[in-house]
Write an enzyme that holds these catalytic residues in place. Structure first.
Site, PDB file in Angstrom:
ATOM      1  N   LYS A   1       0.880  -1.266  -0.341  1.00  0.00           N
ATOM      2  CA  LYS A   1      -0.115   0.007  -0.075  1.00  0.00           C
ATOM      3  C   LYS A   1       0.895   1.451  -0.071  1.00  0.00           C
ATOM      4  O   LYS A   1       1.746   1.486   0.888  1.00  0.00           O
ATOM      5  CB  LYS A   1      -1.030   0.056   1.341  1.00  0.00           C
ATOM      6  CG  LYS A   1      -1.728   1.287   1.448  1.00  0.00           C
ATOM      7  CD  LYS A   1      -2.721   1.185   2.652  1.00  0.00           C
ATOM      8  CE  LYS A   1      -3.442   2.324   2.706  1.00  0.00           C
ATOM      9  NZ  LYS A   1      -4.476   2.251   3.659  1.00  0.00           N
TER      10      LYS A   1
ATOM     11  N   LYS B   1      -2.025  -1.455  -3.899  1.00  0.00           N
ATOM     12  CA  LYS B   1      -2.753  -0.337  -3.886  1.00  0.00           C
ATOM     13  C   LYS B   1      -2.116   0.931  -3.766  1.00  0.00           C
ATOM     14  O   LYS B   1      -1.067   1.308  -3.253  1.00  0.00           O
ATOM     15  CB  LYS B   1      -3.552  -0.197  -2.422  1.00  0.00           C
ATOM     16  CG  LYS B   1      -4.656   0.803  -2.236  1.00  0.00           C
ATOM     17  CD  LYS B   1      -5.092   0.568  -0.826  1.00  0.00           C
ATOM     18  CE  LYS B   1      -5.998   1.973  -0.541  1.00  0.00           C
ATOM     19  NZ  LYS B   1      -6.279   1.757   0.927  1.00  0.00           N
TER      20      LYS B   1
HETATM   21  C1  PBG Z   1      -7.441   3.233   5.742  1.00  0.00           C
HETATM   22  C2  PBG Z   1      -7.614   3.273   4.183  1.00  0.00           C
HETATM   23  C3  PBG Z   1      -7.520   4.375   3.323  1.00  0.00           C
HETATM   24  C4  PBG Z   1      -7.938   3.570   2.083  1.00  0.00           C
HETATM   25  C5  PBG Z   1      -8.331   2.197   2.501  1.00  0.00           C
HETATM   26  N1  PBG Z   1      -8.050   2.215   3.994  1.00  0.00           N
HETATM   27  C6  PBG Z   1      -6.889   5.468   3.306  1.00  0.00           C
HETATM   28  C7  PBG Z   1      -5.496   5.911   3.936  1.00  0.00           C
HETATM   29  O1  PBG Z   1      -4.705   4.854   3.946  1.00  0.00           O
HETATM   30  O2  PBG Z   1      -5.258   7.022   4.182  1.00  0.00           O
HETATM   31  C8  PBG Z   1      -8.055   4.194   0.720  1.00  0.00           C
HETATM   32  C9  PBG Z   1      -9.345   3.778   0.096  1.00  0.00           C
HETATM   33  C10 PBG Z   1      -9.400   4.790  -1.215  1.00  0.00           C
HETATM   34  O3  PBG Z   1      -8.895   5.931  -1.339  1.00  0.00           O
HETATM   35  O4  PBG Z   1     -10.410   4.324  -1.902  1.00  0.00           O
HETATM   36  N2  PBG Z   1      -5.977   3.258   6.029  1.00  0.00           N
END
Ligand code: PBG
Length: 348
Positions: A220, A273
């Site tokens: 991520k 992601k």
């Molecule tokens: C929580 C999380 C996030 C997303 C999914 N789980 C945001 C982040 O990490 O700040 C993003 C999902 C999206 O933008 O569609 N940590």
């Protein structure tokens, strides 16, 4: 057996000069739709899509999410939540990823692991009303449950704040068990703490939840494209940013290392992601680990870009959506988490 992909074939041709392109006209294969379909290398099907679902204790009836148009916050025990999931099941959507907004935030994210929490009540309600038909994934992150908006617990030392890895793992373990107790099929740790998969696997097994799986947000990246989601979840960090735990967009080899570590720790499904700026990572992970199911998250900023382009009249929304999802599958995704799931699944 390795799965044949277009790129694999291309690589093979380039590396083997004895293979010549036959003297032919590629356009013969493009003249009719049925032939284009027969030769298509990538198929799009609703059962490969996961739909994000937002449940909130801050609403008493479904309320539109301003930053993610066409999506709603649902009260966790509402009829409308059940109807929404039912409609998606009729379209053969493959799974649901639940996110919760609690009423109460604090420094320890205590509403996140309460058996009476917003996600826990939603999952129990879904199970009561729809049985085991929907496949339910629950996001384990605490950023919408902490008053500071970080994905881990914050430790203060000499005026300096750091996100503490190992105390956060204890919280993740408690959340995972509470989601499993409520009836989740897979928990999805998204906080990018080291060792989170191992910790959660151990906690689930200790409590007898050996059939509950883990979909790990393995690679991520610290991305700008989460903006609309953070606005929706009220989960932007109140200070600093997420670069001390989410990955640096400059790194590809490290993404592979993160994925390999998660598999070793017991992840059933790994994830890359966001999607579109990271298709090279998707391809690399699929080639390195052809046997591990790979999810790719087509994130909120990518969704909103399509929304804005189509509002401005510059693209045909449906064909753009199908093109984007196809490209993520072509890169090597086995499943896609996308806010476009319903529109992609409905035939127009
Ligand atoms: C929580 C999380 C996030 C997303 C999914 N789980 C945001 C982040 O990490 O700040 C993003 C999902 C999206 O933008 O569609 N940590």
């Amino acid at each position: 057996m390795k799965r044949p992909t277009a790129a694999r074939v291309v690589i093979h041709l380039h590396s083997n000069p004895s293979i010549k392109f036959p003297h032919t006209r590629p356009r013969r294969l493009r003249l009719r739709e049925s032939v284009r379909d027969l030769v298509a290398e990538t198929l799009l099907t609703p059962s490969k899509l996961i739909l994000p679902v937002f449940v909130s204790d801050r609403v008493s009836k479904p309320a539109p999410i301003e930053s993610i148009p066409n999506h709603y916050y649902y009260p966790p025990q509402s009829r409308e939540l059940v109807e929404f999931i039912q409609k998606a099941l009729e379209l053969r959507i493959g799974g649901f990823l639940l996110f919760g907004t609690p009423l109460h935030k604090d420094s320890r994210a205590s509403s996140a692991y309460s058996s009476n929490g917003v996600v826990q009540r939603a999952v129990k309600h879904i199970r009561r009303e729809l049985g085991f038909e929907p496949t339910v994934f629950t996001d384990l992150c605490i950023c919408s449950y902490t008053d500071h908006g970080h994905c881990g617990l914050v430790r203060y030392e000499g005026g300096r704040a750091t996100v503490d890895n190992d105390s956060t793992l204890e919280v993740y373990r408690a959340i995972a068990v509470s989601h499993a107790e409520a009836g989740a099929d897979f928990v999805a740790p998204s906080g990018m703490m080291d060792g989170q998969v191992r910790a959660i696997r151990e906690a689930l097994d200790n409590q007898g939840f050996t059939d509950v799986g883990i979909m790990s947000y393995s690679a991520k990246f610290a991305s700008s494209f989460y903006g609309p989601f953070r606005a929706a979840m009220d989960s932007a960090p109140r200070f600093g940013d997420r670069r001390s735990y989410q990955m640096d967009p400059r790194n590809a080899a490290e993404a592979l290392k993160e994925v390999l570590m998660d598999v070793e720790e017991g992840a059933d499904i790994v994830m890359v992601k966001p999607a579109l700026a990271y298709l090279d990572i998707v391809r690399m992970v699929k080639e390195a680990l052809p046997y591990t199911p790979l999810a790719v998250y087509n994130v909120s900023g990518e969704y909103m870009a399509v929304e804005l382009l189509s509002r401005a009249g510059y693209i045909d929304r449906r064909s753009a959506v199908l093109e984007i999802l196809t490209s993520i599958f072509r890169a090597g995704a086995d499943m896609i988490i996308t806010y476009h799931a319903l529109e992609a699944a409905s035939t127009r």
